[in-house]
Every structure is written in C-alpha cells, then in structure tokens.
Design a protein around this motif. Structure first.
Motif, PDB file in Angstrom:
ATOM      1  N   ALA A 169       0.842  -1.204   0.000  1.00  0.00           N
ATOM      2  CA  ALA A 169       0.000   0.000   0.000  1.00  0.00           C
ATOM      3  C   ALA A 169       0.877   1.254   0.000  1.00  0.00           C
ATOM      4  O   ALA A 169       0.516   2.273  -0.590  1.00  0.00           O
ATOM      5  CB  ALA A 169      -0.923   0.003   1.204  1.00  0.00           C
ATOM      6  N   GLY A 170       2.031   1.181   0.651  1.00  0.00           N
ATOM      7  CA  GLY A 170       2.951   2.311   0.661  1.00  0.00           C
ATOM      8  C   GLY A 170       3.486   2.636  -0.722  1.00  0.00           C
ATOM      9  O   GLY A 170       3.614   3.796  -1.098  1.00  0.00           O
ATOM     10  N   ILE A 171       3.787   1.612  -1.492  1.00  0.00           N
ATOM     11  CA  ILE A 171       4.280   1.822  -2.860  1.00  0.00           C
ATOM     12  C   ILE A 171       3.179   2.415  -3.736  1.00  0.00           C
ATOM     13  O   ILE A 171       3.416   3.346  -4.506  1.00  0.00           O
ATOM     14  CB  ILE A 171       4.815   0.501  -3.441  1.00  0.00           C
ATOM     15  N   ILE A 172       1.963   1.896  -3.606  1.00  0.00           N
ATOM     16  CA  ILE A 172       0.835   2.438  -4.369  1.00  0.00           C
ATOM     17  C   ILE A 172       0.581   3.888  -3.983  1.00  0.00           C
ATOM     18  O   ILE A 172       0.342   4.743  -4.840  1.00  0.00           O
ATOM     19  CB  ILE A 172      -0.420   1.570  -4.167  1.00  0.00           C
ATOM     20  N   CYS A 173       0.662   4.179  -2.699  1.00  0.00           N
ATOM     21  CA  CYS A 173       0.461   5.550  -2.229  1.00  0.00           C
ATOM     22  C   CYS A 173       1.559   6.476  -2.750  1.00  0.00           C
ATOM     23  O   CYS A 173       1.288   7.627  -3.084  1.00  0.00           O
ATOM     24  CB  CYS A 173       0.416   5.572  -0.708  1.00  0.00           C
ATOM     25  N   LEU A 174       2.777   5.987  -2.822  1.00  0.00           N
ATOM     26  CA  LEU A 174       3.877   6.788  -3.359  1.00  0.00           C
ATOM     27  C   LEU A 174       3.622   7.138  -4.816  1.00  0.00           C
ATOM     28  O   LEU A 174       3.821   8.283  -5.228  1.00  0.00           O
ATOM     29  CB  LEU A 174       5.204   6.044  -3.216  1.00  0.00           C
ATOM     30  N   ILE A 175       3.153   6.173  -5.582  1.00  0.00           N
ATOM     31  CA  ILE A 175       2.840   6.442  -6.986  1.00  0.00           C
ATOM     32  C   ILE A 175       1.732   7.484  -7.088  1.00  0.00           C
ATOM     33  O   ILE A 175       1.785   8.394  -7.911  1.00  0.00           O
ATOM     34  CB  ILE A 175       2.466   5.135  -7.705  1.00  0.00           C
ATOM     35  N   LEU A 176       0.727   7.362  -6.227  1.00  0.00           N
ATOM     36  CA  LEU A 176      -0.363   8.335  -6.208  1.00  0.00           C
ATOM     37  C   LEU A 176       0.132   9.714  -5.785  1.00  0.00           C
ATOM     38  O   LEU A 176      -0.270  10.736  -6.335  1.00  0.00           O
ATOM     39  CB  LEU A 176      -1.467   7.861  -5.266  1.00  0.00           C
ATOM     40  N   GLN A 177       1.028   9.741  -4.814  1.00  0.00           N
ATOM     41  CA  GLN A 177       1.523  11.011  -4.281  1.00  0.00           C
ATOM     42  C   GLN A 177       2.431  11.746  -5.258  1.00  0.00           C
ATOM     43  O   GLN A 177       2.553  12.966  -5.182  1.00  0.00           O
ATOM     44  CB  GLN A 177       2.273  10.753  -2.974  1.00  0.00           C
ATOM     45  N   ILE A 178       3.045  11.054  -6.179  1.00  0.00           N
ATOM     46  CA  ILE A 178       3.951  11.694  -7.131  1.00  0.00           C
ATOM     47  C   ILE A 178       3.226  12.766  -7.936  1.00  0.00           C
ATOM     48  O   ILE A 178       3.787  13.809  -8.230  1.00  0.00           O
ATOM     49  CB  ILE A 178       4.614  10.642  -8.043  1.00  0.00           C
ATOM     50  N   THR A 179       1.979  12.517  -8.254  1.00  0.00           N
ATOM     51  CA  THR A 179       1.196  13.540  -8.947  1.00  0.00           C
ATOM     52  C   THR A 179       0.717  14.561  -7.921  1.00  0.00           C
ATOM     53  O   THR A 179       0.367  14.218  -6.799  1.00  0.00           O
ATOM     54  CB  THR A 179      -0.010  12.928  -9.670  1.00  0.00           C
ATOM     55  N   VAL A 180       0.702  15.801  -8.295  1.00  0.00           N
ATOM     56  CA  VAL A 180       0.293  16.859  -7.371  1.00  0.00           C
ATOM     57  C   VAL A 180      -1.187  16.707  -7.010  1.00  0.00           C
ATOM     58  O   VAL A 180      -1.584  16.904  -5.871  1.00  0.00           O
ATOM     59  CB  VAL A 180       0.570  18.254  -7.983  1.00  0.00           C
ATOM     60  N   ILE A 181      -1.993  16.303  -7.984  1.00  0.00           N
ATOM     61  CA  ILE A 181      -3.422  16.124  -7.738  1.00  0.00           C
ATOM     62  C   ILE A 181      -3.653  14.945  -6.792  1.00  0.00           C
ATOM     63  O   ILE A 181      -4.590  14.953  -6.001  1.00  0.00           O
ATOM     64  CB  ILE A 181      -4.172  15.911  -9.074  1.00  0.00           C
ATOM     65  N   GLY A 182      -2.788  13.944  -6.841  1.00  0.00           N
ATOM     66  CA  GLY A 182      -2.934  12.764  -6.006  1.00  0.00           C
ATOM     67  C   GLY A 182      -2.487  12.943  -4.574  1.00  0.00           C
ATOM     68  O   GLY A 182      -2.688  12.068  -3.736  1.00  0.00           O
ATOM     69  N   TRP A 183      -1.869  14.077  -4.256  1.00  0.00           N
ATOM     70  CA  TRP A 183      -1.353  14.299  -2.908  1.00  0.00           C
ATOM     71  C   TRP A 183      -2.479  14.289  -1.875  1.00  0.00           C
ATOM     72  O   TRP A 183      -2.368  13.621  -0.840  1.00  0.00           O
ATOM     73  CB  TRP A 183      -0.607  15.630  -2.837  1.00  0.00           C
ATOM     74  N   LEU A 184      -3.555  14.987  -2.135  1.00  0.00           N
ATOM     75  CA  LEU A 184      -4.664  15.050  -1.177  1.00  0.00           C
ATOM     76  C   LEU A 184      -5.311  13.683  -0.958  1.00  0.00           C
ATOM     77  O   LEU A 184      -5.490  13.272   0.195  1.00  0.00           O
ATOM     78  CB  LEU A 184      -5.691  16.092  -1.608  1.00  0.00           C
ATOM     79  N   PRO A 185      -5.653  12.932  -2.014  1.00  0.00           N
ATOM     80  CA  PRO A 185      -6.201  11.592  -1.770  1.00  0.00           C
ATOM     81  C   PRO A 185      -5.216  10.672  -1.042  1.00  0.00           C
ATOM     82  O   PRO A 185      -5.621   9.865  -0.208  1.00  0.00           O
ATOM     83  CB  PRO A 185      -6.496  11.057  -3.170  1.00  0.00           C
ATOM     84  N   ALA A 186      -3.932  10.795  -1.332  1.00  0.00           N
ATOM     85  CA  ALA A 186      -2.932   9.972  -0.654  1.00  0.00           C
ATOM     86  C   ALA A 186      -2.885  10.303   0.831  1.00  0.00           C
ATOM     87  O   ALA A 186      -2.787   9.407   1.674  1.00  0.00           O
ATOM     88  CB  ALA A 186      -1.555  10.181  -1.294  1.00  0.00           C
ATOM     89  N   THR A 187      -2.980  11.576   1.161  1.00  0.00           N
ATOM     90  CA  THR A 187      -2.970  11.993   2.557  1.00  0.00           C
ATOM     91  C   THR A 187      -4.215  11.502   3.282  1.00  0.00           C
ATOM     92  O   THR A 187      -4.127  10.988   4.399  1.00  0.00           O
ATOM     93  CB  THR A 187      -2.877  13.528   2.641  1.00  0.00           C
ATOM     94  N   ILE A 188      -5.357  11.637   2.653  1.00  0.00           N
ATOM     95  CA  ILE A 188      -6.601  11.164   3.264  1.00  0.00           C
ATOM     96  C   ILE A 188      -6.547   9.653   3.479  1.00  0.00           C
ATOM     97  O   ILE A 188      -6.935   9.139   4.530  1.00  0.00           O
ATOM     98  CB  ILE A 188      -7.808  11.566   2.394  1.00  0.00           C
ATOM     99  N   TRP A 189      -6.040   8.937   2.487  1.00  0.00           N
ATOM    100  CA  TRP A 189      -5.926   7.492   2.594  1.00  0.00           C
ATOM    101  C   TRP A 189      -4.980   7.097   3.733  1.00  0.00           C
ATOM    102  O   TRP A 189      -5.260   6.175   4.498  1.00  0.00           O
ATOM    103  CB  TRP A 189      -5.451   6.939   1.260  1.00  0.00           C
ATOM    104  N   ALA A 190      -3.864   7.793   3.874  1.00  0.00           N
ATOM    105  CA  ALA A 190      -2.896   7.481   4.922  1.00  0.00           C
ATOM    106  C   ALA A 190      -3.481   7.752   6.308  1.00  0.00           C
ATOM    107  O   ALA A 190      -3.293   6.954   7.233  1.00  0.00           O
ATOM    108  CB  ALA A 190      -1.624   8.295   4.720  1.00  0.00           C
ATOM    109  N   VAL A 191      -4.192   8.856   6.468  1.00  0.00           N
ATOM    110  CA  VAL A 191      -4.798   9.165   7.766  1.00  0.00           C
ATOM    111  C   VAL A 191      -5.866   8.132   8.105  1.00  0.00           C
ATOM    112  O   VAL A 191      -5.968   7.671   9.242  1.00  0.00           O
ATOM    113  CB  VAL A 191      -5.372  10.605   7.776  1.00  0.00           C
ATOM    114  N   TYR A 192      -6.656   7.735   7.118  1.00  0.00           N
ATOM    115  CA  TYR A 192      -7.681   6.715   7.335  1.00  0.00           C
ATOM    116  C   TYR A 192      -7.052   5.377   7.724  1.00  0.00           C
ATOM    117  O   TYR A 192      -7.493   4.711   8.654  1.00  0.00           O
ATOM    118  CB  TYR A 192      -8.544   6.552   6.078  1.00  0.00           C
ATOM    119  N   ALA A 193      -6.013   4.977   7.011  1.00  0.00           N
ATOM    120  CA  ALA A 193      -5.335   3.716   7.315  1.00  0.00           C
ATOM    121  C   ALA A 193      -4.712   3.753   8.704  1.00  0.00           C
ATOM    122  O   ALA A 193      -4.727   2.755   9.427  1.00  0.00           O
ATOM    123  CB  ALA A 193      -4.266   3.428   6.265  1.00  0.00           C
TER     124      ALA A 193
END
Length: 63
Positions: free
Chosen positions: A22-46
């Motif tokens: 999940a960390g690797i998938i989140c890193l890929i998501l976070q690389i995009t600027v638009i994906g930063w917010l969903p990645a942060t929300i996902w990390a806080v939820y997890a």
C-alpha cells in the motif's frame, strides 16, 4: 508522530504500520500533485484503522 508523517509523507505511513505494498501504491499516487490530497486522506484513514485494530487486539488479549 505518525499523524504528522501521514500529512507530510503519506506513503511512509504505510511502511510504519506494516503495509509496504500500500505504501508503494500511495507513493505512486503522491507523485502527482493532484494525487497528494487523496494519498494523505488514505494514509490518515489507514492510520486510524491501524490504531483501532491495535486497541481491539489489546482488549482481546487481556481476557
């Protein structure tokens, strides 16, 4: 401390709670600027789910 990590480096949170895939998938998501917010929300939820799981394990372990 993990909450701060979840806000700044969301992918690292998954490695600290033992979910490297999940960390690797989140890193890929976070690389995009638009994906930063969903990645942060996902990390806080997890992280909140991880804390809940830990509380349940402690409660069942005390019986």
């Amino acid at each position: 401390m993990r909450l701060i990590i979840a806000l700044i480096l969301p992918w690292l949170t998954f490695f600290t709670i033992g979910r490297p895939l999940a960390g690797i998938i989140c890193l890929i998501l976070q690389i995009t600027v638009i994906g930063w917010l969903p990645a942060t929300i996902w990390a806080v939820y997890a992280l909140s789910q991880y804390k809940t799981d830990q509380k349940i394990e402690r409660a069942l372990g005390r019986r």
